[in-house]
Design a protein around this motif. Structure first.
Motif, PDB file in Angstrom:
ATOM      1  N   ALA A   1       0.586  -1.245  -0.112  1.00 20.75           N
ATOM      2  CA  ALA A   1      -0.030   0.106   0.026  1.00 20.75           C
ATOM      3  C   ALA A   1       0.852   1.235  -0.101  1.00 20.75           C
ATOM      4  N   PHE A   2       2.067   1.222   0.651  1.00 23.81           N
ATOM      5  CA  PHE A   2       2.934   2.357   0.842  1.00 23.81           C
ATOM      6  C   PHE A   2       3.455   2.708  -0.721  1.00 23.81           C
ATOM      7  N   VAL A   3       3.958   1.528  -1.359  1.00 21.95           N
ATOM      8  CA  VAL A   3       4.588   1.522  -2.573  1.00 21.95           C
ATOM      9  C   VAL A   3       3.526   2.054  -3.794  1.00 21.95           C
ATOM     10  N   ASN A   4       2.353   1.629  -3.396  1.00 20.85           N
ATOM     11  CA  ASN A   4       1.366   1.997  -4.479  1.00 20.85           C
ATOM     12  C   ASN A   4       0.614   3.515  -4.187  1.00 20.85           C
TER      13      ASN A   4
ATOM     14  N   ALA B   1      -1.597   4.153  -2.147  1.00 24.12           N
ATOM     15  CA  ALA B   1      -2.894   3.865  -1.775  1.00 24.12           C
ATOM     16  C   ALA B   1      -3.199   2.482  -1.507  1.00 24.12           C
ATOM     17  N   CYS B   2      -4.340   2.153  -0.619  1.00 19.68           N
ATOM     18  CA  CYS B   2      -4.458   0.929  -0.289  1.00 19.68           C
ATOM     19  C   CYS B   2      -5.354   0.325  -1.601  1.00 19.68           C
ATOM     20  N   VAL B   3      -6.070  -0.781  -1.479  1.00 22.98           N
ATOM     21  CA  VAL B   3      -6.979  -1.301  -2.507  1.00 22.98           C
ATOM     22  C   VAL B   3      -8.158  -0.363  -2.546  1.00 22.98           C
ATOM     23  N   PHE B   4      -8.779   0.194  -1.570  1.00 26.91           N
ATOM     24  CA  PHE B   4      -9.804   1.085  -1.450  1.00 26.91           C
ATOM     25  C   PHE B   4      -9.420   2.469  -2.311  1.00 26.91           C
ATOM     26  N   GLY B   5      -8.274   2.842  -1.693  1.00 22.56           N
ATOM     27  CA  GLY B   5      -7.675   4.144  -2.492  1.00 22.56           C
ATOM     28  C   GLY B   5      -7.387   4.038  -3.922  1.00 22.56           C
ATOM     29  N   ALA B   6      -7.003   3.138  -4.193  1.00 16.95           N
ATOM     30  CA  ALA B   6      -6.694   2.728  -5.842  1.00 16.95           C
ATOM     31  C   ALA B   6      -7.795   2.759  -6.500  1.00 16.95           C
ATOM     32  N   ILE B   7      -9.060   2.638  -6.146  1.00 20.10           N
ATOM     33  CA  ILE B   7     -10.203   2.637  -6.881  1.00 20.10           C
ATOM     34  C   ILE B   7     -10.444   4.083  -6.819  1.00 20.10           C
ATOM     35  N   ALA B   8     -10.382   4.849  -5.775  1.00 16.58           N
ATOM     36  CA  ALA B   8     -10.788   6.462  -5.626  1.00 16.58           C
ATOM     37  C   ALA B   8      -9.742   7.043  -6.744  1.00 16.58           C
TER      38      ALA B   8
ATOM     39  N   ARG C   1      -9.948  14.233 -13.167  1.00 18.82           N
ATOM     40  CA  ARG C   1      -9.069  14.863 -14.279  1.00 18.82           C
ATOM     41  C   ARG C   1      -8.129  13.906 -14.847  1.00 18.82           C
ATOM     42  N   CYS C   2      -8.288  13.615 -16.171  1.00 15.62           N
ATOM     43  CA  CYS C   2      -7.420  12.920 -16.709  1.00 15.62           C
ATOM     44  C   CYS C   2      -5.992  13.144 -16.591  1.00 15.62           C
ATOM     45  N   THR C   3      -5.396  12.030 -16.166  1.00 14.10           N
ATOM     46  CA  THR C   3      -3.826  12.088 -15.807  1.00 14.10           C
ATOM     47  C   THR C   3      -3.070  11.306 -17.115  1.00 14.10           C
ATOM     48  N   ARG C   4      -1.912  11.903 -17.475  1.00 12.66           N
ATOM     49  CA  ARG C   4      -1.241  11.150 -18.355  1.00 12.66           C
ATOM     50  C   ARG C   4      -0.472   9.855 -17.654  1.00 12.66           C
ATOM     51  N   ILE C   5      -0.741   8.975 -18.340  1.00  9.72           N
ATOM     52  CA  ILE C   5      -0.023   7.636 -17.884  1.00  9.72           C
ATOM     53  C   ILE C   5       1.498   7.587 -17.954  1.00  9.72           C
ATOM     54  N   ARG C   6       2.257   7.477 -16.892  1.00  7.41           N
ATOM     55  CA  ARG C   6       3.519   7.369 -17.187  1.00  7.41           C
ATOM     56  C   ARG C   6       3.977   5.893 -16.806  1.00  7.41           C
ATOM     57  N   THR C   7       5.070   5.510 -17.458  1.00  6.51           N
ATOM     58  CA  THR C   7       5.684   4.307 -17.152  1.00  6.51           C
ATOM     59  C   THR C   7       6.072   4.075 -15.680  1.00  6.51           C
ATOM     60  N   ALA C   8       6.655   5.051 -15.166  1.00  8.60           N
ATOM     61  CA  ALA C   8       7.112   4.692 -13.784  1.00  8.60           C
ATOM     62  C   ALA C   8       5.682   4.599 -12.677  1.00  8.60           C
ATOM     63  N   SER C   9       4.821   5.404 -13.162  1.00  9.84           N
ATOM     64  CA  SER C   9       3.566   5.012 -12.303  1.00  9.84           C
ATOM     65  C   SER C   9       3.143   3.915 -12.403  1.00  9.84           C
ATOM     66  N   LEU C  10       2.763   3.518 -13.595  1.00 15.92           N
ATOM     67  CA  LEU C  10       2.244   2.086 -13.944  1.00 15.92           C
ATOM     68  C   LEU C  10       3.222   0.828 -13.500  1.00 15.92           C
ATOM     69  N   LEU C  11       4.549   1.083 -13.406  1.00 18.08           N
ATOM     70  CA  LEU C  11       5.394  -0.068 -12.595  1.00 18.08           C
ATOM     71  C   LEU C  11       5.229   0.035 -11.191  1.00 18.08           C
ATOM     72  N   ARG C  12       5.254   1.239 -10.696  1.00 17.49           N
ATOM     73  CA  ARG C  12       4.849   1.428  -9.072  1.00 17.49           C
ATOM     74  C   ARG C  12       3.506   0.815  -8.709  1.00 17.49           C
TER      75      ARG C  12
ATOM     76  N   MET D   1       0.748  -6.392  -2.250  1.00 19.19           N
ATOM     77  CA  MET D   1      -0.468  -6.577  -1.652  1.00 19.19           C
ATOM     78  C   MET D   1      -1.137  -7.852  -2.000  1.00 19.19           C
ATOM     79  N   GLY D   2      -1.062  -8.256  -3.069  1.00 18.40           N
ATOM     80  CA  GLY D   2      -1.814  -9.573  -3.237  1.00 18.40           C
ATOM     81  C   GLY D   2      -0.976 -10.657  -2.813  1.00 18.40           C
TER      82      GLY D   2
END
Length: 327
Positions: A94-97, A99-106, A251-262, A270-271
């Motif tokens: 959750a720290f690396v992400n 956001a937790c699994v709820f926060g990721a949905i938000a 607000r549509c945010t540009r998808i960055r490779t670093a964010s996707l990998l994080r 978490m899984g």
């Protein structure tokens, strides 16, 4: 419990899950944000809101028991070393992400599209455990929950408290429906309670469902009801997007490779942790804790301590208050 797509129970469950996604955008749902509030601002409003949502689920289960609506009690598990290890990994993920699994949905519902990688990573983490590591299966507890063993008077006392709370909200806003719906019902604290109630409705109609549980079962090859559960996940994401749009957060945010990998790495951790506990923080807060299963309370406490230590270390080393979701 069998979930039949198209029947009334499934339709109501789908609407409840969609409402849950909508409320996630307004409620204090993220464990990472709640811990950050505690250590950075010395506030505990979000943690209290999460605990209150858990309390209302417990009360709702008691009331449902009186009407014979509890067909099957969710399974509890023994507390052992794997519980603590899994909770540590869940908190670290959750720290690396961020956001937790709820926060990721938000976050996803707010247009931060990189967070779609979080459930993907969660699935891959669960798949890696089952395919690579020979982890021992968690042992279910034999005895039932002490909450559901409480006398009928406890259920009716909770029903009265719920009625009084609703009445107080209506009176405080001078019986104006618009004021109740906008200013009270969708305030962060109350919205978190709505999440608990809609989760309870889904639990009664569709069984112990949490999107993390669905992903974990799919990774373990348990395809029972997978289509229906996938549709419920889609309803959750749709509700979150609608909630983000109506709240002015989309607000549509540009998808960055670093964010996707994080997000992918955070989801995988978490899984992995969720299978060791077992359960993600959504299931811990809204199933295990309401039923007073010791493993759930210890797991969530360990998760919170792990996040707190990681956030504190990050600030000390980098003086970095990274973007933490506040919902």
């Amino acid at each position: 419990m069998d979930i039949v797509i198209g029947d009334l129970a499934f339709v109501v469950a789908a609407l409840s899950v969609g409402t849950m996604g909508f409320a996630i955008q307004r409620g204090a749902t993220c464990t990472v944000a709640a811990v950050d509030e505690l250590i950075a601002r010395r506030g505990a409003k979000q943690l209290v809101a999460l605990l209150e949502a858990s309390v209302w689920v417990a009360g709702g289960l008691l009331i449902a028991r009186e009407f014979g609506w509890v067909a099957q009690t969710p399974t509890g598990y023994l507390l052992n070393g794997w519980t603590v290890t899994g909770a540590f990994l869940l908190g670290l993920g959750a720290f690396v992400n961020r956001a937790c699994v709820f926060g990721a949905i938000a976050r996803f519902g707010s247009g931060d599209w990189a967070y779609i990688a979080t459930p993907v990573g969660f699935f891959l983490g669960c798949l890696g455990v089952t395919q690579i590591f020979a982890m021992p299966s968690s042992q279910a507890v034999a005895e039932g929950s002490i909450i559901l063993a409480l006398p009928a008077a406890a259920a009716w006392a909770i029903a009265v408290l719920l009625l009084l709370r609703v009445t107080a909200a209506i009176v405080s806003h001078r019986f104006v429906p618009r004021e109740v719906l906008i200013r009270h019902l969708w305030s962060p604290h109350t919205a978190t309670t709505v999440i608990g109630i809609t989760f309870l409705i889904t639990l009664l109609l569709a069984g112990a469902w949490a999107y993390t549980d669905a992903l974990a079962d799919l990774a373990r090859g348990m395809a029972h009801g997978v289509t229906a559960r996938a549709l419920l996940l889609l309803c959750l994401l749709t509700g979150s997007l609608i909630g983000g749009w109506t709240a002015g957060l989309l607000r549509c945010t540009r998808i960055r490779t670093a964010s996707l990998l994080r997000c992918l790495a955070g989801g995988m951790l978490m899984g992995l942790g969720s299978l060791l506990i077992p359960g993600g923080n959504d299931g811990l807060i809204l199933v295990g804790m309401p039923l007073l299963w010791p493993y759930a309370w210890v797991a969530l406490a360990t998760m919170c301590v792990t996040i707190a230590c990681a956030l504190s270390l990050q600030r000390r080393l980098f003086n970095d208050a990274s973007k933490i979701t506040t919902r």
